[in-house]
Design an enzyme around this catalytic site. Structure first.
Site, PDB file in Angstrom:
ATOM      1  N   LYS A 111     -18.487   3.313   0.028  1.00  7.70           N
ATOM      2  CA  LYS A 111     -18.809   2.210  -0.874  1.00  7.70           C
ATOM      3  C   LYS A 111     -20.205   2.304  -1.450  1.00  7.70           C
ATOM      4  O   LYS A 111     -20.497   1.707  -2.486  1.00  7.70           O
ATOM      5  CB  LYS A 111     -18.623   0.872  -0.161  1.00  7.70           C
ATOM      6  CG  LYS A 111     -17.176   0.553   0.070  1.00  7.70           C
ATOM      7  CD  LYS A 111     -16.973  -0.907   0.343  1.00  7.70           C
ATOM      8  CE  LYS A 111     -15.501  -1.235   0.426  1.00  7.70           C
ATOM      9  NZ  LYS A 111     -15.265  -2.597   0.861  1.00  7.70           N
ATOM     10  N   LYS A 192      -6.214   6.410  -0.401  1.00  8.89           N
ATOM     11  CA  LYS A 192      -5.663   5.110  -0.015  1.00  8.89           C
ATOM     12  C   LYS A 192      -5.301   4.293  -1.261  1.00  8.89           C
ATOM     13  O   LYS A 192      -6.038   4.333  -2.251  1.00  8.89           O
ATOM     14  CB  LYS A 192      -6.756   4.389   0.800  1.00  8.89           C
ATOM     15  CG  LYS A 192      -6.364   3.039   1.326  1.00  8.89           C
ATOM     16  CD  LYS A 192      -7.505   2.424   2.119  1.00  8.89           C
ATOM     17  CE  LYS A 192      -8.379   1.547   1.228  1.00  8.89           C
ATOM     18  NZ  LYS A 192      -9.158   0.540   1.963  1.00  8.89           N
ATOM     19  N   LYS A 195      -7.218  -1.121  -5.263  1.00  2.00           N
ATOM     20  CA  LYS A 195      -7.415  -1.726  -6.569  1.00  2.00           C
ATOM     21  C   LYS A 195      -8.604  -1.108  -7.299  1.00  2.00           C
ATOM     22  O   LYS A 195      -8.723  -1.227  -8.519  1.00  2.00           O
ATOM     23  CB  LYS A 195      -7.619  -3.235  -6.357  1.00  2.00           C
ATOM     24  CG  LYS A 195      -7.829  -4.061  -7.583  1.00  2.00           C
ATOM     25  CD  LYS A 195      -6.537  -4.264  -8.355  1.00  2.00           C
ATOM     26  CE  LYS A 195      -6.774  -4.642  -9.797  1.00  2.00           C
ATOM     27  NZ  LYS A 195      -7.666  -5.736 -10.055  1.00  2.00           N
TER      28      LYS A 195
HETATM   29  P1  TYM Z   1      -9.583  -5.290   3.599  1.00  2.00           P
HETATM   30  O1  TYM Z   1      -9.750  -6.633   3.020  1.00  2.00           O
HETATM   31  O2  TYM Z   1     -10.098  -4.110   2.845  1.00  2.00           O
HETATM   32  O3  TYM Z   1      -8.073  -5.026   3.902  1.00  2.00           O
HETATM   33  C1  TYM Z   1      -7.299  -5.983   4.620  1.00  2.00           C
HETATM   34  C2  TYM Z   1      -6.366  -5.280   5.585  1.00  2.00           C
HETATM   35  O4  TYM Z   1      -5.437  -4.488   4.852  1.00  2.00           O
HETATM   36  C3  TYM Z   1      -5.478  -3.157   5.309  1.00  2.00           C
HETATM   37  N1  TYM Z   1      -5.280  -2.264   4.155  1.00  2.00           N
HETATM   38  C4  TYM Z   1      -4.334  -1.321   4.098  1.00  2.00           C
HETATM   39  N2  TYM Z   1      -3.378  -0.983   4.981  1.00  2.00           N
HETATM   40  C5  TYM Z   1      -2.551   0.022   4.621  1.00  2.00           C
HETATM   41  N3  TYM Z   1      -2.652   0.698   3.454  1.00  2.00           N
HETATM   42  C6  TYM Z   1      -3.597   0.390   2.542  1.00  2.00           C
HETATM   43  N4  TYM Z   1      -3.667   1.035   1.383  1.00  2.00           N
HETATM   44  C7  TYM Z   1      -4.483  -0.684   2.850  1.00  2.00           C
HETATM   45  N5  TYM Z   1      -5.526  -1.275   2.185  1.00  2.00           N
HETATM   46  C8  TYM Z   1      -5.983  -2.238   2.996  1.00  2.00           C
HETATM   47  C9  TYM Z   1      -6.866  -2.980   5.908  1.00  2.00           C
HETATM   48  O5  TYM Z   1      -6.911  -1.937   6.853  1.00  2.00           O
HETATM   49  C10 TYM Z   1      -7.098  -4.324   6.541  1.00  2.00           C
HETATM   50  O6  TYM Z   1      -6.509  -4.407   7.824  1.00  2.00           O
HETATM   51  N6  TYM Z   1     -13.250  -5.283   6.977  1.00  2.00           N
HETATM   52  C11 TYM Z   1     -11.910  -5.769   6.696  1.00  2.00           C
HETATM   53  C12 TYM Z   1     -11.850  -7.304   6.670  1.00  2.00           C
HETATM   54  C13 TYM Z   1     -12.332  -7.928   7.929  1.00  2.00           C
HETATM   55  C14 TYM Z   1     -11.634  -7.970   9.164  1.00  2.00           C
HETATM   56  C15 TYM Z   1     -12.496  -8.680  10.061  1.00  2.00           C
HETATM   57  C16 TYM Z   1     -10.404  -7.475   9.581  1.00  2.00           C
HETATM   58  C17 TYM Z   1     -13.513  -8.591   8.096  1.00  2.00           C
HETATM   59  N7  TYM Z   1     -13.608  -9.030   9.368  1.00  2.00           N
HETATM   60  C18 TYM Z   1     -12.122  -8.902  11.386  1.00  2.00           C
HETATM   61  C19 TYM Z   1     -10.037  -7.700  10.917  1.00  2.00           C
HETATM   62  C20 TYM Z   1     -10.898  -8.400  11.791  1.00  2.00           C
HETATM   63  C21 TYM Z   1     -11.508  -5.279   5.323  1.00  2.00           C
HETATM   64  O7  TYM Z   1     -12.321  -4.998   4.497  1.00  2.00           O
HETATM   65  O8  TYM Z   1     -10.177  -5.272   5.079  1.00  2.00           O
END
Ligand code: TYM
Length: 328
Positions: A111, A192, A195
């Protein structure tokens, strides 16, 4: 007691990757675990966000939680910034995280790569994420594969804290689905689904129309072999499509392979689009009913109050352990 905490950032329109890795398993888990599903808006602002969009997207994610089937009578649903303990424990966890280990986080590298004004919060992001999880004494954290490293760091920080200040936090286990935790771009199975890809055909959004979904799957890359076989090494693009099919139909991979044995990709891709549309249409309908409703506001208000109770208990425990003066 088995307790789950997880969330989806309100930083862009939700795509079907987030559904496979997070939303779909969330719905299944609420039956078996005590669940906390939140909207990590404090994490979203580690990169620049338009205030109006952040506001709407936070509500969007909450509406998707409900529309997909998360039941607010079973699970607590809340917005991170409404529970002040997150920011506070986040700071305390920053005192435990080392610059070296934060520097090794691949998400930070990705990022920040090539950007000039990288916020310091993007760097300390994993300490806040650890706080999110540890505040609820979560034992299980369902995430997609890309969050595995952050979960490992959370465990390291919990252990470091517990060793130094006495037992305070439960040790959380990641739950990473075997199917659906790594949904890749439709244009390139090495990346991956996200968006942030400028090619709009590389992802399917939760709110895409049926025509758009059909077009995107019709354009999805495959290979020259013409056989619907699940083999990530030799056939990553086709395996990705089979995995999406499995997530949205709920069928085992082998059933799907058998159904398309001896057939080319045309029919398979058409059916795949229909399977995805069939699952998304009712979710989209409920989303539209809920997103501007009073009910959503009520769920989020009640959720924040319930979350704050649990979170403040852990926060006081952690502060006491560290030697802060508390009057509780
Ligand atoms: P985020 O918002 O990027 O994504 C949310 C969840 O979706 C999963 N994900 C995917 N899984 C499969 N294939 C994909 N292409 C894909 N894109 C996204 C992510 O692995 C995630 O589980 N840091 C985290 C948010 C967060 C969080 C937490 C999660 C903040 N605090 C505490 C769990 C516990 C994040 O950016 O996910």
């Amino acid at each position: 007691m088995k307790r789950v905490l997880s969330g989806i950032k309100p930083s862009g329109e939700l795509n079907i990757g987030g559904f496979g890795g997070a939303l779909n398993p969330f719905v299944a888990m609420q039956e078996e675990y005590e669940c906390y599903f939140f909207i990590p808006d404090l994490h979203a602002v580690t990169v620049s966000q338009d205030p109006r969009e952040l506001f709407q997207r936070s509500k969007d994610i909450a509406a998707f939680y409900l529309a997909a089937g998360i039941d607010p009578r079973k699970a607590v649903i809340f917005i991170q910034s409404q529970v002040a303990a997150h920011a506070e424990l986040g700071w305390l966890m920053e005192t435990q995280a080392h610059v070296g280990e934060l520097n090794r986080m691949t998400q930070f590298k990705e990022k920040s790569d090539g950007r000039e004004a990288v916020s310091s919060a993007l760097f300390t992001y994993p300490a806040l994420m650890a706080a999110d999880i540890l505040l609820y004494q979560a034992t299980h954290v369902p995430v997609g594969d890309d969050q595995k490293q952050h979960l490992e760091l959370t465990r390291d920080l919990a252990e470091r804290f517990n060793n130094r200040f006495g037992p305070t936090f439960a040790m959380p286990e990641p739950i990473i689905q075997t199917i659906g935790s790594r949904i890749m771009g439709l244009d390139d199975p090495a990346k991956k689904m996200s968006k942030s890809n400028p090619n709009v055909s590389s992802y399917v959004l939760m709110l895409d129309s049926p025509e758009t979904i059909r077009k995107k799957f019709a354009r999805a890359v495959t290979d020259s072999e013409m056989s619907v076989r699940y083999d990530w090494e030799l056939k990553p693009a086709v395996s990705n499509l089979i995995e999406i099919y499995a997530v949205f139909s709920g069928e085992p991979i082998e059933t799907i392979e058998r159904r398309y044995e001896g057939q080319g990709y045309g029919g398979f891709k058409k059916d795949l689009a229909e399977v995805v549309i069939e699952k998304l249409i009712p979710i989209q309908q409920r989303y539209h009913e809920i997103v501007h409703s009073e009910e959503l506001t009520r769920v989020l208000k009640e959720g924040a109050a319930r979350a704050a109770e649990v979170a403040s208990e852990t926060l006081v425990k952690a502060k006491k352990a560290m030697g802060f003066v508390t009057f509780e």
